[in-house]
Write a protein that holds these residues in place. Sequence first.
Motif, mmCIF file in Angstrom:
data_model
loop_
_atom_site.group_PDB
_atom_site.id
_atom_site.type_symbol
_atom_site.label_atom_id
_atom_site.label_comp_id
_atom_site.label_asym_id
_atom_site.label_seq_id
_atom_site.Cartn_x
_atom_site.Cartn_y
_atom_site.Cartn_z
ATOM 1 N N HIS A 69 -1.752 -2.648 -9.211
ATOM 2 C CA HIS A 69 -1.858 -3.142 -7.815
ATOM 3 C C HIS A 69 -3.290 -3.944 -7.827
ATOM 4 C CE1 HIS A 69 -2.863 -2.317 -3.444
ATOM 5 N NE2 HIS A 69 -2.368 -3.451 -3.563
ATOM 6 N N ILE A 89 -1.281 4.326 -1.759
ATOM 7 C CA ILE A 89 -2.470 4.316 -0.709
ATOM 8 C C ILE A 89 -2.107 4.936 0.722
ATOM 9 C CG2 ILE A 89 -4.376 2.835 -0.058
ATOM 10 C CD1 ILE A 89 -4.418 1.540 -2.670
ATOM 11 N N GLY A 124 -5.797 3.639 -10.212
ATOM 12 C CA GLY A 124 -5.462 4.986 -10.781
ATOM 13 C C GLY A 124 -6.514 6.096 -10.863
ATOM 14 N N LEU A 125 -7.430 5.947 -10.084
ATOM 15 C CA LEU A 125 -8.465 7.212 -10.186
ATOM 16 C C LEU A 125 -8.107 7.985 -8.842
ATOM 17 C CD1 LEU A 125 -11.809 5.154 -10.070
ATOM 18 C CD2 LEU A 125 -11.059 6.763 -11.363
ATOM 19 N N VAL A 178 -0.253 4.854 -10.847
ATOM 20 C CA VAL A 178 -0.624 3.815 -11.886
ATOM 21 C C VAL A 178 -0.465 4.108 -13.137
ATOM 22 C CG1 VAL A 178 -2.785 2.572 -12.646
ATOM 23 C CG2 VAL A 178 -2.469 3.276 -10.303
ATOM 24 N N HIS A 180 0.754 -1.095 -0.107
ATOM 25 C CA HIS A 180 -0.029 0.056 -0.054
ATOM 26 C C HIS A 180 0.842 1.423 0.047
ATOM 27 C CE1 HIS A 180 -4.264 -1.597 1.471
ATOM 28 N NE2 HIS A 180 -3.687 -2.349 0.324
ATOM 29 N N THR A 198 -6.652 4.969 -16.901
ATOM 30 C CA THR A 198 -5.796 5.750 -16.851
ATOM 31 C C THR A 198 -5.038 5.961 -18.388
ATOM 32 O OG1 THR A 198 -3.980 4.408 -16.423
ATOM 33 C CG2 THR A 198 -4.693 5.912 -14.683
ATOM 34 N N ALA A 235 -1.790 8.268 -5.403
ATOM 35 C CA ALA A 235 -1.919 7.027 -5.909
ATOM 36 C C ALA A 235 -2.057 6.846 -7.740
ATOM 37 C CB ALA A 235 -3.155 6.555 -4.942
ATOM 38 N N HIS A 236 -3.275 7.800 -7.956
ATOM 39 C CA HIS A 236 -3.373 7.790 -9.096
ATOM 40 C C HIS A 236 -2.599 8.102 -10.114
ATOM 41 C CE1 HIS A 236 -4.330 12.184 -8.003
ATOM 42 N NE2 HIS A 236 -4.063 12.226 -9.267
ATOM 43 N N GLU A 291 -8.564 3.207 -6.096
ATOM 44 C CA GLU A 291 -7.409 3.891 -6.008
ATOM 45 C C GLU A 291 -6.395 2.927 -6.700
ATOM 46 O OE1 GLU A 291 -6.130 6.460 -2.073
ATOM 47 O OE2 GLU A 291 -7.313 4.777 -1.742
#
Lengths: 236, 358
Positions: free
Chosen positions: A82, A52, B231-232, A76, A47, A105, A72-73, B228
């Motif tokens: 994850h 996160i 990737g939001l 990615v 995490h 994304t 976090a976004h 999350e």
Amino acid sequence: MAMLEIKDLCVNYGMIKALKGISFEVNEGEVIALIGANGAGKTTTLHTLTGILPAKSGSVRFNGVELTKTPAHKIVKMGIAHVPEGRRIFQQLTVLDNLKLGAFTRNDKDGIAEDMEMVYKRFPRLAERKSQIAGTLSGGEQQMLAMGRALMSRPKIIVMDEPSMGLSPILVSEIFDIITSIRKDGTTVLLVEQNAKKALSISDRAYVLETGKITLSGKASDLINDEQVKKAYLGE
Amino acid sequence: MKRKLRPTTRKSFVTYAIVTAAFIFVEILVSSGSASNMFKGLLVPFCVYSIAAVSLNLTVGILGELSLGQAGFMCIGAYSSAIFSCAVKDTITSPWVRFPIAMLLGGLVAAVFGILIGIPVLRLRGDYLAIVTLAFGEIIKNVLAALFIGSDSKGLHFSLTSQGDLGLEPDGKMIINGALGISGTPKDSTFEIGFVVLMLTLIVLYNFINSRTGRAVMSIRDNRIAAESIGLNITKYKLITFGLTAFLGGVAGSLFSHNLAVLQASKFDYNLSILILVFVVLGGIGSIRGSVIAAVVLTYLPEVLRSINNYRMLIYSIVLIVMMIFTSNATIRGFFAANLAKLKGIVSKDKTAVKEGN
């Protein structure tokens, strides 16, 4: 340079020190296992590196870029996917919607369609249940959906949290075969597992986590024969 | 060559059709003179409450956050649009120009407040939104009820104590008269305009829910950590949704204020927020069509049952509890689902029989 480099990472939950300065690295193309008992800090580690949880101190570098201050976004988008613990899928949405959201994304329509085909090929059962509500899938199918969803972001590295949890032995073997094939296709894998035997059998190297510290590390083939590991995690 | 509609698209078109049919039916009733005055007086409130309920459903049902301040946003929309209309009613005489601008303005001001509240609160996990919106609604109501604004040749005057404090010139006129509110708002709201705004709201909401953004919002509701992990930007999507809810709440308020001779802040109290939440819960959380139906039925019923009006809130709470039991009990839900399926089976059999008969 390693693809993913974790150095002296500390994470606290309020007063409780969950990670007390751990360091490890993942090289491109490897499968790395992080094993340990309940409460050792495995999920906390994942995490933190996916953004996160915030880190107290230390660094997480992905291809040289510092991640501890990145939301976090954005992580990615950089190529880390994850698969969260306990099949966290979107229960009320369809399988197709779940997969579409995995590519959230991305903007390349053709690439997404291509990857959708790839996921359906890898998990034929998901293709059969395309328009089914995800919450009605079986446990194994939900795990596959979570993995497929992560693959939809076309990641450079995929981190998986306890993919074998609560699955029957046959399904566990199936899941681990899929992990091996994902790696064969060029995606690096960081695997957190309680099922140490299975995890060690498919990974290159492994780290043993105990109450927030790494106590052992080395080649998976060596660790699987290590007396200490055998006693503590393999039940032999 | 008939293109098959997607199920979600079909669902939205059924709702549009129901609302349009109801509109035409009511228009016929009214023009044939068979509608009572009481019923005619309820037509605009039907639209107001429907819009308020469907927009609240966006936050409660689609985003999965509880908001107890929909009346607050309606209040802001009602006041800002009424002030605008009062100010320009001598310069812009056509209601066709004035009213849309007023509604847009009411919505925008409400949305600004929604976003201001949302920025700190929506970053948190848990029920904080409910607590903050509850307080917000009460604050807005009480501040506006104590606010005096007047204008004269020297410009605008503000006071939070009394009308005398404003020190208006003899030629000055009151805009907001404290607890007495705003009077003299042009009566621009009609059932026709309300219907158009309701249809626009429904179209916006259905398209929002079925869009990429809508999927993202629902994924946050279903599982925050998973959302999350793909990737939001969670806060961003929560803000968009809550902002849209506040905007449409403000539009509903504008429609409301232009239907009244006197607009008072005390109308937008806690009970109204709860009432709108009741519409959402009774209509089915997440069901847009259900919200509209519940809003109309529950606005109409108390007026019909005037004689037992004292027990209205009591009946509401009982109905709410019963609905909760029904929707959360798997056995009862299964029973209804099975019987509904049977019913549908009979209907479709009938249809095929008719077709075969042809």
